[in-house]
Design a protein around this motif. Sequence first.
Motif, PDB file in Angstrom:
ATOM      1  N   GLU B 377      69.268 -33.087 132.020  1.00 23.32           N
ATOM      2  CA  GLU B 377      68.449 -33.957 131.535  1.00 23.32           C
ATOM      3  C   GLU B 377      68.348 -34.112 130.153  1.00 23.32           C
ATOM      4  O   GLU B 377      68.271 -35.136 129.414  1.00 23.32           O
ATOM      5  N   ARG B 378      68.403 -33.129 129.353  1.00 23.65           N
ATOM      6  CA  ARG B 378      67.996 -32.869 128.055  1.00 23.65           C
ATOM      7  C   ARG B 378      68.838 -31.943 127.242  1.00 23.65           C
ATOM      8  O   ARG B 378      68.857 -30.892 127.881  1.00 23.65           O
ATOM      9  N   TRP B 379      69.455 -32.193 126.178  1.00 21.41           N
ATOM     10  CA  TRP B 379      70.001 -31.000 125.351  1.00 21.41           C
ATOM     11  C   TRP B 379      69.183 -30.833 124.271  1.00 21.41           C
ATOM     12  O   TRP B 379      68.751 -31.712 123.504  1.00 21.41           O
ATOM     13  N   ALA B 380      69.150 -29.702 123.789  1.00 26.38           N
ATOM     14  CA  ALA B 380      68.505 -29.169 122.728  1.00 26.38           C
ATOM     15  C   ALA B 380      68.969 -27.942 122.038  1.00 26.38           C
ATOM     16  O   ALA B 380      69.723 -27.140 122.924  1.00 26.38           O
ATOM     17  N   ASP B 381      68.521 -27.669 120.714  1.00 26.24           N
ATOM     18  CA  ASP B 381      68.644 -26.140 120.343  1.00 26.24           C
ATOM     19  C   ASP B 381      67.599 -25.256 120.898  1.00 26.24           C
ATOM     20  O   ASP B 381      66.541 -25.433 120.680  1.00 26.24           O
ATOM     21  N   LEU B 382      68.217 -24.305 121.646  1.00 27.37           N
ATOM     22  CA  LEU B 382      67.020 -23.467 122.448  1.00 27.37           C
ATOM     23  C   LEU B 382      67.394 -22.147 122.209  1.00 27.37           C
ATOM     24  O   LEU B 382      66.954 -21.038 122.410  1.00 27.37           O
ATOM     25  N   ARG B 383      68.587 -21.714 121.477  1.00 27.91           N
ATOM     26  CA  ARG B 383      69.213 -20.128 121.334  1.00 27.91           C
ATOM     27  C   ARG B 383      68.423 -19.579 120.113  1.00 27.91           C
ATOM     28  O   ARG B 383      68.453 -20.244 119.028  1.00 27.91           O
ATOM     29  N   GLU B 384      68.728 -18.206 120.323  1.00 28.74           N
ATOM     30  CA  GLU B 384      68.399 -17.367 119.231  1.00 28.74           C
ATOM     31  C   GLU B 384      69.616 -17.061 118.588  1.00 28.74           C
ATOM     32  O   GLU B 384      70.793 -16.626 118.755  1.00 28.74           O
ATOM     33  N   VAL B 385      69.367 -17.227 117.107  1.00 24.75           N
ATOM     34  CA  VAL B 385      70.568 -17.040 116.050  1.00 24.75           C
ATOM     35  C   VAL B 385      70.526 -15.530 115.861  1.00 24.75           C
ATOM     36  O   VAL B 385      69.519 -14.821 115.647  1.00 24.75           O
ATOM     37  N   THR B 386      71.551 -14.946 115.761  1.00 24.42           N
ATOM     38  CA  THR B 386      71.846 -13.421 115.425  1.00 24.42           C
ATOM     39  C   THR B 386      72.589 -13.280 114.170  1.00 24.42           C
ATOM     40  O   THR B 386      73.234 -14.192 113.456  1.00 24.42           O
ATOM     41  N   ALA B 387      72.401 -11.986 113.768  1.00 19.91           N
ATOM     42  CA  ALA B 387      73.253 -11.705 112.379  1.00 19.91           C
ATOM     43  C   ALA B 387      74.560 -11.752 112.373  1.00 19.91           C
ATOM     44  O   ALA B 387      75.048 -11.510 113.382  1.00 19.91           O
ATOM     45  N   GLY B 388      75.204 -12.567 111.162  1.00 24.21           N
ATOM     46  CA  GLY B 388      76.714 -12.593 111.216  1.00 24.21           C
ATOM     47  C   GLY B 388      77.016 -13.954 111.456  1.00 24.21           C
ATOM     48  O   GLY B 388      78.214 -14.370 111.080  1.00 24.21           O
ATOM     49  N   GLU B 389      76.132 -14.894 112.246  1.00 18.99           N
ATOM     50  CA  GLU B 389      76.830 -16.124 112.442  1.00 18.99           C
ATOM     51  C   GLU B 389      76.558 -17.099 111.312  1.00 18.99           C
ATOM     52  O   GLU B 389      75.998 -16.753 110.190  1.00 18.99           O
ATOM     53  N   PRO B 390      77.566 -17.912 111.189  1.00 20.54           N
ATOM     54  CA  PRO B 390      77.623 -18.843 109.867  1.00 20.54           C
ATOM     55  C   PRO B 390      76.522 -19.595 109.429  1.00 20.54           C
ATOM     56  O   PRO B 390      75.739 -20.168 110.322  1.00 20.54           O
ATOM     57  N   CYS B 391      76.064 -19.496 108.246  1.00 17.40           N
ATOM     58  CA  CYS B 391      74.998 -20.361 107.904  1.00 17.40           C
ATOM     59  C   CYS B 391      75.117 -21.779 108.155  1.00 17.40           C
ATOM     60  O   CYS B 391      76.358 -22.411 107.773  1.00 17.40           O
ATOM     61  N   PRO B 392      74.152 -22.457 108.436  1.00 16.28           N
ATOM     62  CA  PRO B 392      74.212 -23.944 108.801  1.00 16.28           C
ATOM     63  C   PRO B 392      74.603 -24.873 107.548  1.00 16.28           C
ATOM     64  O   PRO B 392      74.781 -25.899 107.697  1.00 16.28           O
ATOM     65  N   GLN B 393      73.868 -24.536 106.568  1.00 12.63           N
ATOM     66  CA  GLN B 393      74.304 -25.111 105.357  1.00 12.63           C
ATOM     67  C   GLN B 393      75.564 -24.574 104.629  1.00 12.63           C
ATOM     68  O   GLN B 393      76.319 -25.613 103.950  1.00 12.63           O
ATOM     69  N   CYS B 394      75.918 -23.432 104.560  1.00  9.06           N
ATOM     70  CA  CYS B 394      77.016 -23.049 103.700  1.00  9.06           C
ATOM     71  C   CYS B 394      78.122 -22.084 104.259  1.00  9.06           C
ATOM     72  O   CYS B 394      79.134 -21.878 103.507  1.00  9.06           O
TER      73      CYS B 394
END
Lengths: 568, 568
Positions: B377-394
């Motif tokens: 019914e709906r898509w959303a950002d729901l997950r937890e970010v963990t260390a090591g994942e790439p920065c959304p900006q850089c």
Amino acid sequence: MRWSQLYVPTLREDPADADAVSHRLLVRGGFVRQLMAGHYSLLPLAVRVRAKIVDIIREEMTAIGAQEFILPALHPAEIWQRSGRWEVMGEEMFRLKDRKGADLALGMTHEEIFTVLSQELKSYRDLPQMWYQFQTKFRDEARPKSGLLRVREFTMKDSYSFDIEAGGLDRSFGLHKAAYERIFARLGLPAIPVQASSGSMGGSASVEFMSPSNAGEDLVVRCPGCDYAANTEKATSALPAVVDGPGLDAPERLDTPNARTIEELSLQHDVPAERQIKTLVYVVDDQLTLILVRGDHNLVEQKLIDTLAAKAVRPATAEEIQAALGASPGSLGAVGIAELPILADEALRGRTDMTTGANTDGVHLRGVSIERDIAVERWADLREVTAGEPCPQCGTPLEVVVTIEVGHIFKLGRKYTETLGVTVLGRDGERVVPIMGSYGIGVERALASIVETHHDDKGIVWPVSVAPFEVAVVMLGTSDEKVTEAAEGLYRQLQSERVDVLLDDRDERPGVKFRDVELIGIPYRITVGARGLADGTVEATTRATGETQSVPVAEAVEHVRKLLTAAV
Amino acid sequence: MRWSQLYVPTLREDPADADAVSHRLLVRGGFVRQLMAGHYSLLPLAVRVRAKIVDIIREEMTAIGAQEFILPALHPAEIWQRSGRWEVMGEEMFRLKDRKGADLALGMTHEEIFTVLSQELKSYRDLPQMWYQFQTKFRDEARPKSGLLRVREFTMKDSYSFDIEAGGLDRSFGLHKAAYERIFARLGLPAIPVQASSGSMGGSASVEFMSPSNAGEDLVVRCPGCDYAANTEKATSALPAVVDGPGLDAPERLDTPNARTIEELSLQHDVPAERQIKTLVYVVDDQLTLILVRGDHNLVEQKLIDTLAAKAVRPATAEEIQAALGASPGSLGAVGIAELPILADEALRGRTDMTTGANTDGVHLRGVSIERDIAVERWADLREVTAGEPCPQCGTPLEVVVTIEVGHIFKLGRKYTETLGVTVLGRDGERVVPIMGSYGIGVERALASIVETHHDDKGIVWPVSVAPFEVAVVMLGTSDEKVTEAAEGLYRQLQSERVDVLLDDRDERPGVKFRDVELIGIPYRITVGARGLADGTVEATTRATGETQSVPVAEAVEHVRKLLTAAV
């Protein structure tokens, strides 16, 4: 501070619900707003005054060696239960439960909680200690009223002293008394130190500081001839002796079908009030008790409470009286009563040939000799002193003044240290229970009391020591560059001289500006206008006197400095 | 101040119940004592530190034009009911009744009560306003812990801005953000500004100031390569795309009798976690809801709350799940579910050939194409970010830091002004609802957080700006007249230079004195002893470095002044 950046919502009209002068002026002047009965929001002007009051109190507390703490406002019921005050405080204490169901109280005062901290004191070498705080107190007053004078939530400076022995307590008490006198003097607040009842605090002695105010609820008896002063809860006087007639061999029936009051008996049967015994029936901690005072005297309930160390007293109902004595109020008496405790006021001691009720409606007894005919269990000072009675110290006729309590200091004794189990090592190796004092000033009540004694028909007249600003520089004509330049220049100069100055830079008519500065009570006003500047002058006005003088611009700062120095 | 007249009950041993470093050191150093869980008494040393923190905050608030108020701590329920938060605040709000039975709340925050005051604002010319106070907040925390870090009663500096339009709010918000950065810098408190959830405040944006601390409970995602920083409640990352296989034409049954977890399925059936759909069942404001995240991801409940503007969410019980889906956790899935709302995390969008539970115990489905097979019914950002994942900006790998929140600023919008009926005259004569911001710093939490980041194995190392005293003059040997004279002389000189100095005049061994001065964290120590005086010198020690140098007595005051100037 620039007025254009200060939130001061002054009102043209008096608030409808304001019963006290201070309430009216503090609302009109934009100092406070009511959130609900007994709870006020302090606006920026009031915060400034409050901060100055707090600073003065803190300085004087520091000067006597007291140390500042901050203790919680929410307390566990358990500690109040141990001191016995969980019950004593009754409806005046706000109570609640937390999410786990534990009983909590909002602090009305902090004897118990400071005493808990004193449990860490180890030895006589750690004493004396004087500890204080500025903390919010919560009291569920039955009738919050008069603006900041009687509220349910307020800041109190409360201090507590811990000493090893009575002599130490005398010293701590004396230090506080002197500090309080300095504080009230610096606040510009007339405050008469008077003997008072210790009430629910317990303890051996207490002094209240009472400030004259028509909005007050306490009567103070004061001698114009000497230093005698006491709350009516505690006051006595040297009554002239009444010369009694020879009396009768035994009390005699007197039919009084139409005499239900002291006055009626006096008029209809020619028995002056001071020859009558007034019989009051009270319920003292569930015990029906007869209280006797002279016909022309009134009972002070607090004296009854203090005499009997009672938790609660109330007048008995007509039903309770009928059931116990078989008569209605109007014909009550204590002659022949054996099954109820009887207390009599000292002014009745030794009196003979008196008249009192016969416990039969419409009937009195005359020729009563109190000590012969009535089984008085206890004699005590129970009556209210009235104006004109002779001073107990010097005989001068006493005055009675309406006042508000602005400070109260108590010799508490060992009630709290004992019930909370505090002991320290004494000088001889034994365990000693420290003796305590407790001392309080209500901060916002002091603020309002200052207004009660410092105002005129234009508004508040703050003493310089606590004024929200010491000086207002009022610019007349914000579009006239000469005026704004001169006013801004004076403002900057006064700021650099550490004068607490308000620049009225609002684009308002002169009348509005003058009225506002007078209403909010700034002690000195410097008015900068085009006309004066043409002669190189500004006007300096003293709020208290209305006196205005012309001062050369170049001398204005020096002039203000002189005024401020003279005022302190 | 003389130590002999200061109440500092230092302890030799760590308190048994202290879980955080700051708690341990503040109790051992005689700064605080617990009254009950979540309620602390501040002793004289803590009062001094707190006053310096308050002064710094007040200066920075004044500098941005904010004005100080003091509003009641007890509030009528009615105002909280109008904003809808009487219900939202749940068990965290302390509630009580007064003697007349009226419902009251202890203030957790003051949006509502300041908004009531704003009802008096008349026109756009009265805006903007920035109003603040230092006032006690009460919050019935489920688990008060870590000393002053998580309590039920604390002082908050809370401010509120009122603007005519969004651009004004941006300005007020920006002023506060900059002021907060200056405040934390002056307090010596490292505080990372991060994007955060607005939680029960509502509003469009919020920034938290997070200080690293092992006693913290908030995870902050931070990029070492750029300025990206966000609370995990709000953080995102640029996940690398997963390349899916071609998949099947329709989902296919996979018998998995022993696979009840993501890991078991992964090991037993060679389905990597990132190729699985994790199906969670929540009750969102009474509505059973399915939440889908990738097998190797975790749900952040606050994101769920924020996405659905929910009042309350909780995981469904096993019974509720069985009743709705006919299976136990371990075999749950959303394929074919039409009657329940389904939310899916963005990381699942477009994925094919996935494996998920079949809602039959011991059975999964493989070959699932999410968008084909599941009625999301709906898509959303729901997950937890963990260390090591790439920065959304850089794109730089992100760090995750354990922190404590020391400040929080919100763009509130018009929620409170609308529900409490505030309008002002707009520029064009229309009525306008002002837009609000809200800004808070917990004073005692800031105090404890400073200790979390400024201590060593000997005790606290206060930054000079907030230290209870800047300098301690320690006299070694209180019976040696030369020593006492020199120490008293230095003490007086430093006082006259307005240095905040503590004279350790106690009759204690040098070891005890040094240990106490180190424990309570005084930045500089001047040691006056007979040996040094023989050479005409005293010792100057810096607490942070332990560095000690010998200084001629005559130069000691100048030396201290240089140290203090360098430290600021």
